[in-house]
Design an enzyme around this catalytic site. Structure first.
Site, PDB file in Angstrom:
ATOM      1  N   GLU A   1      43.595  23.190  42.991  1.00 51.56           N
ATOM      2  CA  GLU A   1      43.247  23.305  44.419  1.00 51.56           C
ATOM      3  C   GLU A   1      44.473  23.153  45.323  1.00 51.56           C
ATOM      4  OE1 GLU A   1      40.140  20.399  44.906  1.00 51.56           O
ATOM      5  OE2 GLU A   1      38.598  21.781  44.213  1.00 51.56           O
TER       6      GLU A   1
ATOM      7  N   GLU B   1      34.521  25.076  39.328  1.00 53.84           N
ATOM      8  CA  GLU B   1      33.911  23.751  39.475  1.00 53.84           C
ATOM      9  C   GLU B   1      32.731  23.839  40.428  1.00 53.84           C
ATOM     10  OE1 GLU B   1      36.480  20.717  40.996  1.00 53.84           O
ATOM     11  OE2 GLU B   1      38.198  21.408  39.829  1.00 53.84           O
TER      12      GLU B   1
ATOM     13  N   GLU C   1      36.394   8.567  40.637  1.00 51.88           N
ATOM     14  CA  GLU C   1      35.301   9.546  40.613  1.00 51.88           C
ATOM     15  C   GLU C   1      34.151   9.124  39.702  1.00 51.88           C
ATOM     16  OE1 GLU C   1      37.595  13.189  39.946  1.00 51.88           O
ATOM     17  OE2 GLU C   1      37.494  13.520  42.111  1.00 51.88           O
ATOM     18  N   LYS C   2      34.018   7.812  39.462  1.00 54.95           N
ATOM     19  CA  LYS C   2      32.985   7.375  38.507  1.00 54.95           C
ATOM     20  C   LYS C   2      31.567   7.597  39.013  1.00 54.95           C
ATOM     21  CE  LYS C   2      33.934   2.563  39.789  1.00 54.95           C
ATOM     22  NZ  LYS C   2      35.280   2.877  40.346  1.00 54.95           N
TER      23      LYS C   2
END
Ligand code: GLA
Length: 669
Positions: A154, A310, A358-359
């Protein structure tokens, strides 16, 4: 510009996601590949954040774990999209080259410990990133698992503009190349204003924080420079890969979700276009923006199939309120991308991370494991994509083009515009949603493109429109096209300078008018226009009214109230063989329906009477068409179509019922 064409060697539609096994013990990898087989996963992206594991100390590589991983994936029939890990340089990089950190506009040097912090203009980053990309390609260019390359991640997010000393040096070089002489730069930037004239190249700085607003032409050039620097980084890595490997190379875009990369230019550099898309939770109709992003991605890909690199199985973790997807929503989202040209459906990420930032992001394999709704839907989607293999390579066709130009977006978003309520994204969304609700499939196009294949061209937000592009649009109308231009368009040239001849002057022939004066409205004020194009109806408007100077255009709607009361609001102008429409005020999606009906009639664009919530797109193949239907409503909807629903195998001879929240893909003759 060439459009991307190569496709990785994978049979059928690809399915999978980002895979970050370095976060897990080795025994978990065996479970991963077993479950990947169960879900029908065929493609995973690996190594995107693995620089610190692959090069633990500068120049010292550890490929053993990656060797093991690629062999394991290959043995299990899972192909690999191999990432270059250059979005996240290791701690040693920042310790060794502290001057390669990004500096923000406000002069803050960004620290390590996150991702995306390196200056794209610093030679140490440029060298180190090309080196690791080359080292990976040398080692894995011939590995049978590797079917494509994924450079960086990105570009432009989270870091785009950089005001570090290295960036400022590069900026001056860029300016010298663009302008050659300081006189040319002074003229382009209009530096006579506020006494900004430059006498030495060394005195030209980056547009960093200043007492008040900066020179807008300087800022616009800095946006172009930033995009060019990022693209140069991509090209440098791609060249390093090409020395050893010949698989297609991509980088993941964020069409309509990130703003500082001009995807028309980027698409010419990648071998295959890929895109990331996340629903914007506050928007209950976020699937409309999903469709917009997918159409934009297909358009920058030149109509070729593209990869959804994604999206999420359920909620993300980085919005204020991360709304989980409802049962069936992930399938609707996936098939909407597919319907609009995606031949690969991938997610961030395969297995939910236990640690790190990012859990709480959803994954194909959630923390709850396989006894979960998400996992069941993931397995079901894998089955659907297997059943839809024949869709691969088929194309979407559109009769309507919507103009989209990143330079115009960058310019429009600068400071001190006539009204902060006039926004590129808002207008793009409103016109797109109108077309979406009317079931009109659209391409996006740059205003300089050849538009002759389209019956209708819509310009929701073309603030910056060059003379050349305006001439292109005028020729399009002369040759018989229908053009619809929304207010605050054709205002400035490539230097953000008002067009000679006034607002809208370059489109005067096509539209039969110019704009004498802007009449923005107070926050919350509303007004109305009376539409008299066939039926007579009053439509609500707000935000803006133009005082038009008509030069041949006929008035189709007039202001009933507001600052331009009694004057023309919406016009129609016959020019050459075609028609130029102009809308001088802000209409919402509902009010636009009346206008668009008349515009469609001029253009010969047919609209169906299907329920607005039933999304229908057709992909055209060599031997068959594939009608993709997605029901976003709660009630069942009827679709007139004959063929076989590929998801159920059931044949329909004229009318298919798509259940509330359901999907269908019908292969017709
Ligand atoms: C982006 C990134 C991924 C991940 C997701 C989370 O798209 O590319 O690495 O951070 O966001 O939504």
């Amino acid at each position: 510009m060439t459009a991307a064409t190569s496709w990785p060697r994978i049979a059928g539609l690809a399915y999978g996601g980002d895979y970050n096994p370095e976060q897990w013990p080795r025994e978990t990898w065996d479970e991963d590949v077993r479950l990947m087989r169960e879900a029908g996963v065929t493609l995973v992206s690996v190594g995107i954040f693995s620089w610190a594991m692959l090069e633990p100390r500068e120049g010292e590589y550890d490929f053993a774990w990656m060797d093991d991983l690629l062999d394991l994936l290959h043995a299990n029939g899972v192909a690999v999209d191999l990432g270059t890990p250059t979005v996240a340089p290791p701690a040693w990089f920042f310790a060794t080259y502290p001057e390669a950190r990004v500096v923000t506009r406000d002069g803050v040097t960004l620290g390590a410990g996150s991702r995306g912090m390196a200056s794209h203009s610093h030679p140490a980053y440029q060298d180190a990133s090309a080196r690791i990309a080359g080292a990976l390609a040398r080692r894995y260019g011939d590995h049978p698992a590797v079917v494509m390359w994924h450079v960086h991640n990105e570009y432009g997010v989270p870091v785009g503009e950089d005001y570090s000393p290295a960036a400022v040096d590069a900026w001056r070089v860029w300016l010298r190349t663009r302008y050659v002489s300081l006189d040319a730069l002074n003229a382009a930037w209009g530096t006579a204003f506020w006494g900004q004239r430059y006498g030495e190249w060394e005195h030209v700085g980056a547009p960093a924080a200043a007492p008040t607003t900066l020179n807008p032409a300087q800022r616009l050039d800095f946006a172009r420079f930033t995009d060019d620097q990022l693209r140069a980084c991509f090209s440098r890595e791609k060249a390093a890969i090409r020395e050893h490997a010949d698989q297609p190379v991509t980088t993941n875009f964020m069409a309509h979700q990130s703003w500082n990369v001009d995807l028309w230019k980027w698409a010419a550099l990648v071998d295959i276009v890929s895109d990331d898309h996340y629903l914007w939770s506050p928007d209950p109709d976020a699937h409309v923006l999903l469709a917009l992003a997918a159409d934009l991605t297909r358009s920058v890909a030149g109509g070729n199939p593209w990869i959804l690199m994604e999206h999420s199985t359920s909620g993300v973790n980085w919005q204020g309120r991360n709304i989980s997807k409802r049962p069936g929503e992930m399938r609707r989202n996936s098939l909407a991308h597919l319907g609009r040209g995606a031949d690969a459906i991938l997610f961030f990420q395969w297995r939910a991370s236990r640690s790190g930032a990012e859990k709480f992001h959803s994954a194909m394999l959630p923390h709850a494991g396989t006894e979960s709704r998400v996992w069941r839907e993931v397995v079901e989607l894998g089955g659907h994509l297997r059943d839809l293999a024949d869709v691969r390579g088929s194309r979407v066709r559109a009769d309507v083009a919507v103009l989209y130009d990143w330079e115009s977006l960058w310019a429009q978003e600068l400071d001190w515009r006539p009204s902060e309520d006039v926004q590129f994204r808002e207008r793009m969304r409103a016109f797109y949603e109108r077309l979406w609700r009317d079931h009109v499939t659209v391409d996006f196009a740059h205003p300089g493109h050849d538009l002759s294949a389209y019956k209708l061209v819509v310009a929701p937000a073309s603030y910056l429109l060059t003379r050349d592009s305006a001439a292109n649009l005028t020729r399009y109308v002369e040759a018989g096209g229908t053009l619809l231009v929304n207010f605050f368009s054709a205002i400035v040239d490539e230097n953000d300078a008002v067009h000679d001849g006034g607002f809208g002057a370059p489109l005067k022939d096509a539209l039969g008018l110019t704009v004498e004066e802007f009449l923005p409205m107070r926050e919350g004020d509303t007004a109305a226009v009376r539409w008299t194009g066939g039926e007579t109806v009053d439509l609500p408007v707000d935000v803006w009214q133009d005082h038009l100077a008509l030069a041949g255009a006929e008035t189709v709607a007039e202001y009933l109230s507001g600052p331009a009361a009694g004057k023309a609001a919406i016009t129609r102008h016959e020019h050459g063989e075609g028609v130029g429409w102009y809308v001088g005020t802000r209409l919402d999606v509902d009010a636009l329906a009346t206008v668009m009906r008349a515009v469609y009639a001029d253009a010969g664009v047919e609209i169906s009477g299907l329920p607005a919530t039933l999304e229908v797109v057709t992909r055209h193949g060599a031997d068959a068409d594939f009608v993709v239907a997605i029901n976003h409503g709660d009630d069942a909807a009827l679709l007139p179509v004959a063929g076989v629903n590929m998801l159920t195998g059931v044949e329909t001879d004229g009318e298919l019922e798509v259940p509330g929240g359901g999907v269908a893909v019908v292969r017709t003759a």
